[in-house]
Design an enzyme around this catalytic site. Structure first.
Site, short mmCIF file in Angstrom:
data_model
loop_
_atom_site.label_atom_id
_atom_site.label_comp_id
_atom_site.label_asym_id
_atom_site.label_seq_id
_atom_site.Cartn_x
_atom_site.Cartn_y
_atom_site.Cartn_z
N LYS A 164 0.86 -1.18 0.00
CA LYS A 164 0.00 0.00 0.00
C LYS A 164 0.90 1.24 0.00
O LYS A 164 1.79 1.37 0.85
CB LYS A 164 -0.90 -0.04 1.23
CG LYS A 164 -2.22 0.66 1.06
CD LYS A 164 -3.15 0.29 2.19
CE LYS A 164 -4.42 1.09 2.14
NZ LYS A 164 -5.26 0.85 3.31
O1 G3P Z 1 -7.86 1.61 4.87
C1 G3P Z 1 -8.04 2.94 4.62
C2 G3P Z 1 -9.42 3.51 4.89
O2 G3P Z 1 -10.39 2.57 4.74
C3 G3P Z 1 -9.51 4.40 6.11
O3 G3P Z 1 -10.82 4.65 6.52
O4 G3P Z 1 -12.45 5.44 8.21
O5 G3P Z 1 -10.00 6.01 8.49
O6 G3P Z 1 -11.37 7.10 6.72
P1 G3P Z 1 -11.17 5.87 7.54
#
Ligand code: G3P
Length: 214
Positions: free
Chosen positions: A83
């Site tokens: 990633k």
């Molecule tokens: O994996 C990355 C992403 O899904 C992060 O989500 O909820 O931290 O915006 P969030």
């Protein structure tokens, strides 16, 4: 649409695997920090459990540091997807990984032009963050529609991985739009199962079953 679980929690991954609906896992530095465990331990356990794609994020910010980490992560198993953040160095690293046969998930994508850059660099997946766009009063799912259309226009092989999912409607809209993958927090994955008519229906069947003579 493939279902990935967006977590570094081993218990959550085990449960999603037990349901038989899990295609892969995505993690990020924040999710790893939330476990309170060492990255080495978390990574080892996830890779031992999951055969499908597992996204593990680089933490270096420069091209050479990213490539060093990407090569080391990719050597951990065939299911590793590196990633990489959508920065200038990140896109250059994505191109280098692609040329070396290392799978990539380009993260922190907030615009269709950024998604174009990732596809041109040969990314395996692009991760547009829909919830964080919604948080700033921008339509996150409209970005998914744009990217699906643009990638379709040119036949890019990069898969659209809907990330920063906050509720079941994000999952539904992603599927309607033909996104390739949705990475779903464990809580939201649980919510997908529930419908009050299913709960009431099971209760009624069980109650009626008691009335059937032996
Ligand atoms: O994996 C990355 C992403 O899904 C992060 O989500 O909820 O931290 O915006 P969030």
């Amino acid at each position: 649409m493939k279902f990935f679980v967006d977590t570094a929690d081993i218990g959550e991954i085990r449960q999603a695997l037990a349901w038989g609906i899990l295609d892969g896992v995505t993690t990020n530095p924040s999710l790893v920090a939330k476990t309170g465990r060492r990255f080495e331990d978390v990574k080892r356990e996830i890779l031992a459990l999951v055969d499908g794609p597992v996204s593990l994020e680089v933490t270096a910010e420069d091209l050479s540091g990213m490539m060093q980490q990407a090569r080391a992560l990719a050597a951990e198993g065939p299911q590793v997807v590196v990633k990489i953040p959508l920065t200038r160095d990140g896109i250059a690293a994505t191109r280098a990984c692609s040329d070396e046969g290392i799978k990539t998930n380009v993260t922190l994508c907030f615009s269709a032009n950024q998604a174009l850059l990732a596809a041109k660099a040969g990314a395996t997946y692009i991760s547009p963050f829909v919830g964080r766009l919604d948080d700033i009063s921008t339509d996150g799912m409209a970005l998914i529609a744009d990217i699906v259309q643009i990638y379709g226009n040119y036949g890019f092989a990069t898969e659209v991985l809907v990330a920063s999912v906050r509720h079941p409607t994000h999952v539904l809209e992603a599927a309607r739009m033909g996104a390739h993958v949705c990475t779903i927090p464990y809580k939201v994955m649980n919510q997908l199962f529930d419908h009050p008519l299913t709960t009431a229906g099971v209760e009624k069947f069980m109650a009626d079953w008691q009335k059937v003579p032996e």
